[in-house]
Write a protein that holds these residues in place. Structure first.
Motif, PDB file in Angstrom:
ATOM      1  N   PHE A   1      20.091 -56.289 -10.547  1.00  0.00           N
ATOM      2  CA  PHE A   1      19.753 -56.688  -9.185  1.00  0.00           C
ATOM      3  C   PHE A   1      20.857 -57.602  -8.678  1.00  0.00           C
ATOM      4  N   SER A   2      21.165 -57.486  -7.386  1.00  0.00           N
ATOM      5  CA  SER A   2      22.206 -58.326  -6.793  1.00  0.00           C
ATOM      6  C   SER A   2      21.618 -59.130  -5.640  1.00  0.00           C
ATOM      7  N   LEU A   3      21.896 -60.451  -5.644  1.00  0.00           N
ATOM      8  CA  LEU A   3      21.533 -61.317  -4.528  1.00  0.00           C
ATOM      9  C   LEU A   3      22.752 -61.414  -3.623  1.00  0.00           C
ATOM     10  N   VAL A   4      22.586 -60.990  -2.355  1.00  0.00           N
ATOM     11  CA  VAL A   4      23.717 -60.862  -1.437  1.00  0.00           C
ATOM     12  C   VAL A   4      23.460 -61.678  -0.182  1.00  0.00           C
ATOM     13  N   GLU A   5      24.503 -62.341   0.319  1.00  0.00           N
ATOM     14  CA  GLU A   5      24.427 -63.016   1.604  1.00  0.00           C
ATOM     15  C   GLU A   5      24.652 -61.959   2.683  1.00  0.00           C
ATOM     16  N   LEU A   6      23.650 -61.768   3.564  1.00  0.00           N
ATOM     17  CA  LEU A   6      23.706 -60.653   4.501  1.00  0.00           C
ATOM     18  C   LEU A   6      24.867 -60.757   5.495  1.00  0.00           C
ATOM     19  N   ALA A   7      25.131 -61.944   5.999  1.00  0.00           N
ATOM     20  CA  ALA A   7      26.158 -62.096   7.036  1.00  0.00           C
ATOM     21  C   ALA A   7      27.540 -61.725   6.523  1.00  0.00           C
ATOM     22  N   THR A   8      27.840 -62.094   5.272  1.00  0.00           N
ATOM     23  CA  THR A   8      29.189 -61.889   4.733  1.00  0.00           C
ATOM     24  C   THR A   8      29.276 -60.742   3.736  1.00  0.00           C
ATOM     25  N   GLY A   9      28.134 -60.332   3.190  1.00  0.00           N
ATOM     26  CA  GLY A   9      28.149 -59.316   2.152  1.00  0.00           C
ATOM     27  C   GLY A   9      28.556 -59.847   0.802  1.00  0.00           C
ATOM     28  N   LYS A  10      28.696 -61.179   0.678  1.00  0.00           N
ATOM     29  CA  LYS A  10      29.119 -61.795  -0.578  1.00  0.00           C
ATOM     30  C   LYS A  10      27.993 -61.751  -1.594  1.00  0.00           C
ATOM     31  N   GLU A  11      28.338 -61.296  -2.807  1.00  0.00           N
ATOM     32  CA  GLU A  11      27.353 -61.294  -3.888  1.00  0.00           C
ATOM     33  C   GLU A  11      27.238 -62.705  -4.464  1.00  0.00           C
ATOM     34  N   ILE A  12      26.048 -63.289  -4.350  1.00  0.00           N
ATOM     35  CA  ILE A  12      25.805 -64.648  -4.833  1.00  0.00           C
ATOM     36  C   ILE A  12      25.505 -64.657  -6.321  1.00  0.00           C
ATOM     37  N   ARG A  13      24.724 -63.680  -6.759  1.00  0.00           N
ATOM     38  CA  ARG A  13      24.317 -63.644  -8.165  1.00  0.00           C
ATOM     39  C   ARG A  13      23.920 -62.233  -8.563  1.00  0.00           C
ATOM     40  N   LYS A  14      24.200 -61.893  -9.817  1.00  0.00           N
ATOM     41  CA  LYS A  14      23.755 -60.611 -10.369  1.00  0.00           C
ATOM     42  C   LYS A  14      22.757 -60.899 -11.480  1.00  0.00           C
ATOM     43  N   ILE A  15      21.666 -60.159 -11.484  1.00  0.00           N
ATOM     44  CA  ILE A  15      20.597 -60.336 -12.468  1.00  0.00           C
ATOM     45  C   ILE A  15      20.449 -59.045 -13.250  1.00  0.00           C
ATOM     46  N   SER A  16      20.518 -59.147 -14.568  1.00  0.00           N
ATOM     47  CA  SER A  16      20.358 -57.942 -15.384  1.00  0.00           C
ATOM     48  C   SER A  16      19.526 -58.189 -16.633  1.00  0.00           C
ATOM     49  N   GLN A  17      19.410 -59.432 -17.083  1.00  0.00           N
ATOM     50  CA  GLN A  17      18.685 -59.726 -18.320  1.00  0.00           C
ATOM     51  C   GLN A  17      17.227 -59.278 -18.210  1.00  0.00           C
ATOM     52  N   GLY A  18      16.801 -58.495 -19.180  1.00  0.00           N
ATOM     53  CA  GLY A  18      15.406 -58.084 -19.216  1.00  0.00           C
ATOM     54  C   GLY A  18      15.063 -56.930 -18.309  1.00  0.00           C
ATOM     55  N   ILE A  19      16.010 -56.441 -17.479  1.00  0.00           N
ATOM     56  CA  ILE A  19      15.751 -55.307 -16.601  1.00  0.00           C
ATOM     57  C   ILE A  19      16.014 -54.032 -17.396  1.00  0.00           C
ATOM     58  N   ARG A  20      15.017 -53.135 -17.428  1.00  0.00           N
ATOM     59  CA  ARG A  20      15.091 -51.999 -18.337  1.00  0.00           C
ATOM     60  C   ARG A  20      15.348 -50.654 -17.661  1.00  0.00           C
ATOM     61  N   ASP A  21      15.145 -50.553 -16.357  1.00  0.00           N
ATOM     62  CA  ASP A  21      15.231 -49.240 -15.733  1.00  0.00           C
ATOM     63  C   ASP A  21      15.516 -49.412 -14.246  1.00  0.00           C
ATOM     64  N   TRP A  22      15.269 -48.367 -13.464  1.00  0.00           N
ATOM     65  CA  TRP A  22      15.496 -48.432 -12.028  1.00  0.00           C
ATOM     66  C   TRP A  22      14.520 -49.392 -11.364  1.00  0.00           C
ATOM     67  N   ALA A  23      15.012 -50.115 -10.363  1.00  0.00           N
ATOM     68  CA  ALA A  23      14.163 -51.034  -9.605  1.00  0.00           C
ATOM     69  C   ALA A  23      13.083 -50.254  -8.876  1.00  0.00           C
ATOM     70  N   GLN A  24      11.874 -50.793  -8.870  1.00  0.00           N
ATOM     71  CA  GLN A  24      10.769 -50.189  -8.143  1.00  0.00           C
ATOM     72  C   GLN A  24      10.368 -51.029  -6.927  1.00  0.00           C
ATOM     73  N   SER A  25      10.367 -52.352  -7.107  1.00  0.00           N
ATOM     74  CA  SER A  25       9.932 -53.226  -6.010  1.00  0.00           C
ATOM     75  C   SER A  25      10.541 -54.607  -6.178  1.00  0.00           C
ATOM     76  N   ILE A  26      10.739 -55.298  -5.037  1.00  0.00           N
ATOM     77  CA  ILE A  26      11.255 -56.666  -5.027  1.00  0.00           C
ATOM     78  C   ILE A  26      10.494 -57.452  -3.966  1.00  0.00           C
ATOM     79  N   HIS A  27      10.110 -58.673  -4.295  1.00  0.00           N
ATOM     80  CA  HIS A  27       9.472 -59.547  -3.311  1.00  0.00           C
ATOM     81  C   HIS A  27      10.057 -60.954  -3.435  1.00  0.00           C
ATOM     82  N   PHE A  28      10.490 -61.515  -2.312  1.00  0.00           N
ATOM     83  CA  PHE A  28      10.914 -62.908  -2.271  1.00  0.00           C
ATOM     84  C   PHE A  28       9.678 -63.802  -2.184  1.00  0.00           C
ATOM     85  N   SER A  29       9.762 -64.999  -2.753  1.00  0.00           N
ATOM     86  CA  SER A  29       8.749 -66.016  -2.476  1.00  0.00           C
ATOM     87  C   SER A  29       8.971 -66.520  -1.049  1.00  0.00           C
ATOM     88  N   PRO A  30       7.940 -67.106  -0.402  1.00  0.00           N
ATOM     89  CA  PRO A  30       8.101 -67.551   0.995  1.00  0.00           C
ATOM     90  C   PRO A  30       9.270 -68.502   1.210  1.00  0.00           C
TER      91      PRO A  30
END
Length: 979
Positions: A185-214
């Motif tokens: 998973f990649s956390l991206v700043e929308l205005a610039t397209g800059k990748e802030i962080r990449k997350i891969s630990q513990g991810i086993r397959d294709w992403a199904q759903s993502i939800h931000f906390s408020p």
């Protein structure tokens, strides 16, 4: 959405747990669905290209939205005001190459198609709207970018290269987006397209759903593994995994000697090894990171296991061989040529010198010692998915994914017989082959081949119609395996679609029994060597043992991804690791409780082990018959997250009767129970309520309080929790050690060899090493004639004068006994341990220990027990009785318990060690082996070391593994720093 059901959209009422309404959309795949109009209606997109709006209360179709194209609605999203919807359509245009993808904007209330624009030639899998509703993000299956569109004009604004994205989420403020793809998973700043962080630990397959906390600080991520994960986006750390179970069970295999069971799990890419007769998980073996497990097997003696897998980095197949004793990989076997195929069904020869496995249409024989290829045979047909080796190791059976079964001569590679639409097996004596052949929707024929003469005859024909699903599917696609039973007259096979196992009686020429209970596809079946149980594994994450004689489920084994486990009988009796029971839930009406809440009544390792050894007794109760509801617990005051400058605080707890009565209220501070005898407590009766007031002393920093209640039948409530913070200068911490060792008893026949020297060694260790972490170390040791009941109770009571921030270690070495689920420590003066009345009157019971430990003011308490039994024949389950009593002592007091739980004294076998095996292992861990150099040895690190090493040490010196009681309910704390 349900992939196979006709009525495949269900709306559930959360409060009652009932299906409010079901909608028949007549589509193959679960469609995109969203609530609208404040939850009063439902929007769903279908495979037929229609969007449908349903009224939930009446179930009536309100409106259909037709875009004028034939295709599937692949993604759907609503604007924040709920007035518009944006749908992605995937359809095939015969006049153009490939698929055409269109995005349309609709007015929900008028049904107007306000805008449509072409996206790409790939299917859109995810849509997301920015909070202002002006921009739309889309990702396409097969494309390497996420596109940003102007939702008013359909103009492409920009795109982000991603490498494949299957899920998108936008933070509430609109600044960030999360793009989820394959195993990252990649956390991206929308205005610039800059990748802030990449997350891969513990991810086993294709992403199904993502939800931000408020607040945008956390993300809840779901992939195809049913274990959603909560991530801290600031630090990039995984905070929590929900679900817990180790994943679909790919297979379960039973060793032909001993009592070892192996279960292999797909999502966590791990193997669990069990002592199935005792109902205990021994260890977990993790496959190499970055490798996808596809199959697994175990040698007949249980000494070695084989993983078949795919190395995703090297893009190559392999088989790795592991030693079960030390859980280490010994060799990795690769095919002669690089292959993108997944290896299947590795099988060991009886001497463990060869391993036979399948790769595509090839059968490969490899040297299991050095990995070299001995020979291979190409069967020239479809991919082989299963291999069986006959008991004489002369023949090999292969099953391919087109339901063909082939009998091959292992020496020459000659194909002796091919059975289309069949599953085959060898008889247990290796003299015959049975083929369930010519399988169709409703019929099959059972054939028998005499392997010595290679002559075949038909035993009988039978129909499936009376036992399987109603027509429409080819049975051949779902019968995965046929297996000969321990009785030469029995065969078993399973229907993976219907999740049933069937028993064929060869004498009666009929199917005589059906084993029902799995909730997902069955993956393998096996039997115990003694013929008592049939074992089955399933994608539902369980491995079940079935009584072959009765056809009833005996128990199920469940592994969890963090190493915890549980074994549970249908009546609810269970054995589990310290936290394993927390993952399994029981629903009573609308209330959900973990099985852990029924610990006092249903935690029973003795009963579980007796069932798994075939010594079944009538259970005392059955959780399926219902239980009384526990009370509802509330901490009235103080408020959560309150801060204090004074360390004395009053906590008021309320218990409300919900039908099962109120038997007890219990309050824990930092995991340690608060003893009522030394606290100011007031009980205020009210209608259906009890209120308790506790005066507690806070320790430095954060204090966690947990209150629970018990019903009359001892069902535990859901907890109420608060955290309080004490502000002020840090207090000094002292360590208090009480070491008790009894070698010489008043009755010389009870004398021991190692209890006294073991206790002295523990006492001396902390006198010398304890000052490194603690301001003050006070060691009290009691030996032999001094260790009377009166003296020991006095020494335990003296620990009440400790401070809350202090640590206490209690070590008891001597004789132990168990009567009616009470464990007793035998003091010096007890002469006749064979007399129950004398034990009850003169020994120290676990109830007495519990009461004394509860009243210890110190919140960090570790109890170490090396209580042996010498010179007498014990019941087979004595160790399990000790385990139950000591585990309940740990839970009731909120302390750490580590006990030998041994059945006899270790004498000459360990004379060279100079200690009992338990204390030898304990001292090895304390001396540094529990951690690396310079690290702090904490209670939990020490417990983990003992749990892992004690069975190995005892097997080395006794040829019989000893498994300690390791039960941790208190707060972890440091004991010593490794030099």
């Amino acid at each position: 959405g349900d992939e196979f059901s006709g009525e495949n959209i269900h709306v559930w009422e959360i409060s009652s747990g009932k299906i409010k309404r079901s909608f028949n959309l007549e589509v193959l795949n679960g469609p995109p669905v969203v609530f609208c109009h404040g939850g009063e209606s439902l929007l769903a997109g279908g495979k037929d290209g229609l969007l449908r709006l349903w009224d939930i209360s009446s179930g009536k179709l309100i409106r259909e939205y037709k875009a004028g194209i034939s295709g599937e609605v692949s993604a759907l999203v609503l604007t924040r005001d709920g007035n518009k919807m944006i749908a992605a359509y995937d359809y095939h245009d015969e006049n153009k190459a490939g698929s055409v993808n269109t995005i349309s904007v609709w007015d929900i209330d008028t049904g107007e198609n306000m805008l449509s624009f072409n996206n790409s030639s790939y299917s859109t899998v995810a849509l997301a709207l920015t909070p202002d509703g002006n921009q739309l993000l889309s990702s396409d299956w097969g494309a390497d970018s996420v596109k940003v569109w102007d939702i008013h004009s359909g103009t492409l604004i920009k795109s982000f290269p991603t490498g494949g994205t299957s899920a998108i989420a936008i933070s509430a403020g609109g600044r960030y987006a999360l793009f989820g793809g394959f195993m990252n998973f990649s956390l991206v700043e929308l205005a610039t397209g800059k990748e802030i962080r990449k997350i891969s630990q513990g991810i086993r397959d294709w992403a199904q759903s993502i939800h931000f906390s408020p607040d945008g600080l956390y993300a809840l991520i779901g992939d195809q593994v049913p274990q959603p994960k909560l991530w801290d986006l600031t630090s990039g750390k995984l905070i929590r995994t929900f679900g817990g179970y180790a994943g679909q069970t790919l297979t379960a295999r039973i060793a032909q000697t001993g009592n070892l069971l192996m279960t292999a799990h797909g999502y966590s890419k791990s193997l669990s090894l069990w002592d199935y007769q005792n109902g205990i998980q021994l260890k977990t073996i993790k496959n190499d990171p970055g490798c996808l497990s596809t199959s697994a097997s175990m040698s007949a003696d249980g000494a070695r296991i084989a993983f078949g897998g795919w190395d995703m980095a090297a893009e190559n197949s392999y088989v790795s061989i592991w030693d079960t004793k030390n859980a280490k990989k010994t060799i990795q076997v690769h095919p002669a040529e690089r292959s993108s195929l997944h290896p299947r069904s590795p099988v060991f020869t009886k001497d463990n010198q060869r391993i036979i496995w399948a790769l595509g249409a090839e059968v490969i024989i490899s040297d299991a010692q050095n990995g070299s290829e001995v020979k291979k045979f190409n069967l020239g047909h479809s991919n082989i998915c299963q291999i069986m080796l006959d008991p004489t190791e002369k023949y090999v059976l292969t099953h391919d994914d087109l339901m063909n079964s082939t009998l091959m001569d292992l020496t020459t590679g000659d194909i002796l017989e091919t059975y289309p639409h069949a599953r085959c097996t060898f008889s247990r004596d290796g003299e015959k082959l049975y083929a369930l052949a010519d399988i169709s929707e409703k019929n099959a024929v059972l054939k028998e081949m005499d392997l010595s003469a290679l002559k075949e005859k038909v035993l009988f024909r039978f129909g499936f119609h009376a036992m399987v699903r109603d027509g429409g599917n080819d049975m051949a696609n779902y019968i995965e395996k046929i297996l000969a039973g321990p009785n030469q007259d029995d065969l078993f096979f399973f229907d993976s679609f219907k999740k049933f196992i069937y028993q064929i009686d060869l004498k009666k020429a009929a199917i005589t029994d059906t084993f029902k209970g799995h909730t997902d596809e069955i993956t393998n079946i096996d039997t115990t060597p003694d013929g008592t149980f049939l074992c089955s594994s399933s994608h539902d994450g369980t491995t079940k043992f079935w009584d072959i004689e009765t056809g009833e489920e005996a128990a199920q084994f469940i592994s969890f991804s963090d190493g915890e486990w549980i074994v549970i009988t249908p009546e609810g009796f269970f054995n589990a690791s310290p936290n394993g029971a927390k993952y399994l839930n029981v629903r009573i009406g609308n209330h959900v409780y973990s099985i852990d809440h029924f610990y006092e009544k249903y935690f029973n390792p003795v009963y579980v082990a007796s069932v798994l050894r075939g010594k079944v007794t009538q259970p005392a109760s059955d959780i399926r018959q219902g239980v009384a509801l526990p009370p509802r617990i509330t901490i009235i005051s103080p408020s959560n997250e309150a801060e204090f400058k004074n360390d004395e605080v009053e906590i008021i707890v309320s218990a409300e009767d919900t039908g099962g009565g109120i038997d007890e209220i219990r309050l824990f501070q930092n995991g340690k129970v608060i003893g009522e005898e030394i606290r100011g407590i007031g009980v205020v009766p009210a209608e259906n309520k009890r209120v308790k007031s506790y005066t507690v002393t806070l320790v430095d920093g954060v204090n966690t309080f947990r209150a629970i209640g018990f019903s009359r039948d001892r069902t535990e409530s859901n907890p109420a929790e608060i955290t309080l913070t004490l502000l002020g200068p840090e207090k000094k911490i002292s360590l208090h050690v009480l070491a008790v060792g009894i070698n010489r008893y008043k009755n010389p026949a009870l004398n021991l060899n190692y209890a006294e020297p073991d206790a002295r060694e523990i006492a001396d260790f902390f006198r010398q090493r304890g000052s490194g972490l603690f301001k003050h170390v006070q060691v009290t040791d009691v030996y032999n004639e001094q260790a009377t009941k009166i003296e020991l109770l006095s020494r335990l009571k003296a620990l009440q004068d400790t401070n809350p921030q202090d640590a206490v270690l209690i070590y008891l070495a001597g004789h132990g006994e168990n009567i009616d689920e009470q464990w007793y420590f035998i003091p010096y003066e007890l002469v006749y341990p064979e007399r129950e009345g004398e034990i009850r009157g003169k020994a120290i019971s676990s109830d007495e220990l519990s009461g004394l430990i509860k009243n210890i003011t110190a919140q960090k308490v570790l109890v170490l027990i090396d209580a042996c039994k010498s010179g007498a024949v014990l019941l087979a389950f004595r160790g399990f009785e000790d385990r139950k009593a000591l585990s309940q002592l740990s839970r009731a007091t909120g302390v750490h318990i580590v006990a030998a739980s041994s059945k006899d004294q270790f004498a000459t076998e360990v004379k060279e060690l100079g200690h009992g095996v338990f204390t030898y292992t304990l001292l090895e861990g304390l001396s540094g082996k529990a951690v690396g150099k310079g690290e702090i040895i904490t209670v939990r690190k020490l417990m983990g070391y003992i749990e892992e090493e004690l069975p190995e040490v005892t097997k080395k010196y006794r040829q019989e593994a000893q498994y300690p009681v390791v039960d941790s309910n208190g707060m972890d704390f440091p004991l010593v720093k490794n030099k």
